[in-house]
Design a protein around this motif. Structure first.
Motif, PDB file in Angstrom:
ATOM      1  N   ALA A   1      -7.995   9.399   4.673  1.00 32.90           N
ATOM      2  CA  ALA A   1      -8.683   8.862   3.433  1.00 32.90           C
ATOM      3  C   ALA A   1      -9.182   7.271   3.838  1.00 32.90           C
ATOM      4  CB  ALA A   1      -7.982   9.118   2.108  1.00 32.90           C
ATOM      5  N   PHE A   2      -8.828   6.852   4.851  1.00 30.19           N
ATOM      6  CA  PHE A   2      -9.301   5.421   5.037  1.00 30.19           C
ATOM      7  C   PHE A   2     -10.635   5.503   5.150  1.00 30.19           C
ATOM      8  CE2 PHE A   2      -4.793   4.025   7.112  1.00 30.19           C
ATOM      9  CZ  PHE A   2      -4.775   3.269   6.046  1.00 30.19           C
ATOM     10  N   PRO A   3     -11.446   4.609   4.812  1.00 32.32           N
ATOM     11  CA  PRO A   3     -10.805   3.224   4.201  1.00 32.32           C
ATOM     12  C   PRO A   3     -10.654   3.469   2.581  1.00 32.32           C
ATOM     13  CG  PRO A   3     -13.405   2.999   4.286  1.00 32.32           C
ATOM     14  CD  PRO A   3     -12.839   4.177   5.035  1.00 32.32           C
ATOM     15  N   LEU A   4      -9.551   2.868   2.293  1.00 34.41           N
ATOM     16  CA  LEU A   4      -9.325   2.820   0.547  1.00 34.41           C
ATOM     17  C   LEU A   4     -10.005   1.808  -0.020  1.00 34.41           C
ATOM     18  CD1 LEU A   4      -7.063   3.944  -1.612  1.00 34.41           C
ATOM     19  CD2 LEU A   4      -5.684   2.037  -0.927  1.00 34.41           C
ATOM     20  N   ALA A   5     -10.673   2.333  -1.126  1.00 40.46           N
ATOM     21  CA  ALA A   5     -11.758   1.509  -1.798  1.00 40.46           C
ATOM     22  C   ALA A   5     -10.605   0.690  -2.946  1.00 40.46           C
ATOM     23  CB  ALA A   5     -12.752   2.093  -2.720  1.00 40.46           C
ATOM     24  N   LEU A   6     -10.884  -0.727  -2.997  1.00 43.68           N
ATOM     25  CA  LEU A   6     -10.221  -1.635  -4.127  1.00 43.68           C
ATOM     26  C   LEU A   6     -11.259  -2.040  -4.816  1.00 43.68           C
ATOM     27  CD1 LEU A   6      -7.770  -3.053  -1.249  1.00 43.68           C
ATOM     28  CD2 LEU A   6      -7.250  -1.148  -2.836  1.00 43.68           C
ATOM     29  N   PRO A   7     -11.486  -1.477  -5.972  1.00 41.35           N
ATOM     30  CA  PRO A   7     -12.711  -2.028  -6.871  1.00 41.35           C
ATOM     31  C   PRO A   7     -12.283  -3.275  -7.278  1.00 41.35           C
ATOM     32  CG  PRO A   7     -11.936   0.208  -7.431  1.00 41.35           C
ATOM     33  CD  PRO A   7     -11.005  -0.257  -6.400  1.00 41.35           C
ATOM     34  N   ALA A   8     -13.243  -4.061  -7.665  1.00 40.47           N
ATOM     35  CA  ALA A   8     -13.069  -5.475  -8.017  1.00 40.47           C
ATOM     36  C   ALA A   8     -12.194  -5.286  -9.546  1.00 40.47           C
ATOM     37  CB  ALA A   8     -14.274  -6.326  -8.280  1.00 40.47           C
ATOM     38  N   GLN A   9     -11.211  -6.580  -9.706  1.00 46.79           N
ATOM     39  CA  GLN A   9     -10.635  -6.881 -11.088  1.00 46.79           C
ATOM     40  C   GLN A   9      -9.915  -5.432 -11.536  1.00 46.79           C
ATOM     41  OE1 GLN A   9     -10.670  -9.789 -12.148  1.00 46.79           O
ATOM     42  NE2 GLN A   9     -11.776 -10.425 -10.297  1.00 46.79           N
ATOM     43  N   ALA A  10      -9.429  -4.661 -10.520  1.00 44.80           N
ATOM     44  CA  ALA A  10      -8.512  -3.519 -10.610  1.00 44.80           C
ATOM     45  C   ALA A  10      -7.154  -3.196 -10.000  1.00 44.80           C
ATOM     46  CB  ALA A  10      -9.589  -2.102 -10.454  1.00 44.80           C
ATOM     47  N   ARG A  11      -6.507  -2.383 -10.367  1.00 43.43           N
ATOM     48  CA  ARG A  11      -5.249  -1.866  -9.599  1.00 43.43           C
ATOM     49  C   ARG A  11      -5.466  -0.746  -9.069  1.00 43.43           C
ATOM     50  NH1 ARG A  11      -0.370  -3.359  -8.431  1.00 43.43           N
ATOM     51  NH2 ARG A  11       1.414  -1.756  -8.489  1.00 43.43           N
ATOM     52  N   THR A  12      -5.020  -0.564  -7.659  1.00 43.51           N
ATOM     53  CA  THR A  12      -5.064   0.945  -7.130  1.00 43.51           C
ATOM     54  C   THR A  12      -3.878   0.772  -6.567  1.00 43.51           C
ATOM     55  OG1 THR A  12      -7.469   0.264  -6.294  1.00 43.51           O
ATOM     56  CG2 THR A  12      -6.083   2.095  -5.329  1.00 43.51           C
ATOM     57  N   GLU A  13      -3.019   2.042  -6.710  1.00 42.56           N
ATOM     58  CA  GLU A  13      -1.588   2.460  -6.322  1.00 42.56           C
ATOM     59  C   GLU A  13      -1.715   3.707  -5.274  1.00 42.56           C
ATOM     60  OE1 GLU A  13       0.784   0.783 -10.180  1.00 42.56           O
ATOM     61  OE2 GLU A  13       0.221   3.075 -10.160  1.00 42.56           O
ATOM     62  N   VAL A  14      -0.988   3.293  -4.135  1.00 40.12           N
ATOM     63  CA  VAL A  14      -0.452   4.415  -3.520  1.00 40.12           C
ATOM     64  C   VAL A  14       1.118   4.711  -3.619  1.00 40.12           C
ATOM     65  CG1 VAL A  14      -0.475   5.136  -1.028  1.00 40.12           C
ATOM     66  CG2 VAL A  14      -2.262   3.937  -1.889  1.00 40.12           C
ATOM     67  N   LYS A  15       1.235   5.476  -4.491  1.00 34.59           N
ATOM     68  CA  LYS A  15       2.675   5.601  -5.084  1.00 34.59           C
ATOM     69  C   LYS A  15       3.441   6.924  -5.074  1.00 34.59           C
ATOM     70  CE  LYS A  15       3.054   6.011  -9.852  1.00 34.59           C
ATOM     71  NZ  LYS A  15       3.177   5.485 -11.054  1.00 34.59           N
ATOM     72  N   PRO A  16       4.619   7.064  -5.123  1.00 34.47           N
ATOM     73  CA  PRO A  16       5.438   8.187  -4.879  1.00 34.47           C
ATOM     74  C   PRO A  16       5.056   8.917  -6.191  1.00 34.47           C
ATOM     75  CG  PRO A  16       6.611   6.185  -4.782  1.00 34.47           C
ATOM     76  CD  PRO A  16       5.519   5.604  -5.193  1.00 34.47           C
ATOM     77  N   PRO A  17       4.934  10.372  -6.260  1.00 32.69           N
ATOM     78  CA  PRO A  17       5.488  11.254  -5.001  1.00 32.69           C
ATOM     79  C   PRO A  17       4.330  11.329  -3.836  1.00 32.69           C
ATOM     80  CG  PRO A  17       4.683  12.610  -6.888  1.00 32.69           C
ATOM     81  CD  PRO A  17       4.444  11.252  -7.213  1.00 32.69           C
TER      82      PRO A  17
END
Length: 159
Positions: A90-106
């Motif tokens: 899935a690269f690249p990972l989009a990081l939208p402006a003024q937002a939180r993105t999490e790659v988190k467990p599980p």
């Protein structure tokens, strides 16, 4: 410097110090936190890793993660189709402006995967990795090795 100028400088300095949570790293407009991965007692296996990204600026993308501890690092997106589950890169990972993105467990739907690790990872180890962003540039961060990823995420920044 007049009183107004002093108050303005002091306020800006305090805002800058308070904007990064404990254990986090800032690169450009991106604040990276929750850098962690589970322990692994065998080299040569594939190991998941996780992180959170607060984008305080304009749109950006995470282009790659690199680690000397693995042959490669991939970003996997888990895809469900009925009873079938598969993973796509899935690269690249989009990081939208003024937002939180999490790659988190599980790790559903996203997780980083260290492919072909070259060493073991014991609880408490710090594993340096380079994160390469399209606009924010490259930064080296330490991923903390924990016993269980979900517990490590919940306890961040923890001991």
């Amino acid at each position: 410097m007049g009183r107004f100028g002093f108050v303005l400088v002091a306020t800006l300095a305090l805002c800058g110090c308070a904007s990064i949570p404990q254990g986090a790293v800032r690169q450009g407009g991106i604040v990276i936190d929750h850098m962690l991965m589970p322990a692994a007692d065998t080299a040569g296996t594939d190991v998941a890793a996780y992180a959170g990204f607060d984008n305080l600026g304009g749109e950006d993308r995470l282009l790659a993660v690199e680690c000397s501890c693995a042959a490669s690092v991939e970003l996997h997106r888990v895809v469900r189709d009925g009873d079938k589950v598969s993973m796509i890169t899935a690269f690249p990972l989009a990081l939208p402006a003024q937002a939180r993105t999490e790659v988190k467990p599980p790790g559903m739907p996203l997780h980083f995967m260290l492919m072909g690790t070259t060493r073991t990872f014991a609880v408490g180890d710090r594993v340096p990795m380079r994160l390469r962003f399209e606009r924010a540039g490259t930064v080296e961060v330490d991923f903390r090795v924990v016993a269980k990823s979900a517990d490590g995420w919940a306890a961040w920044p923890g001991p």
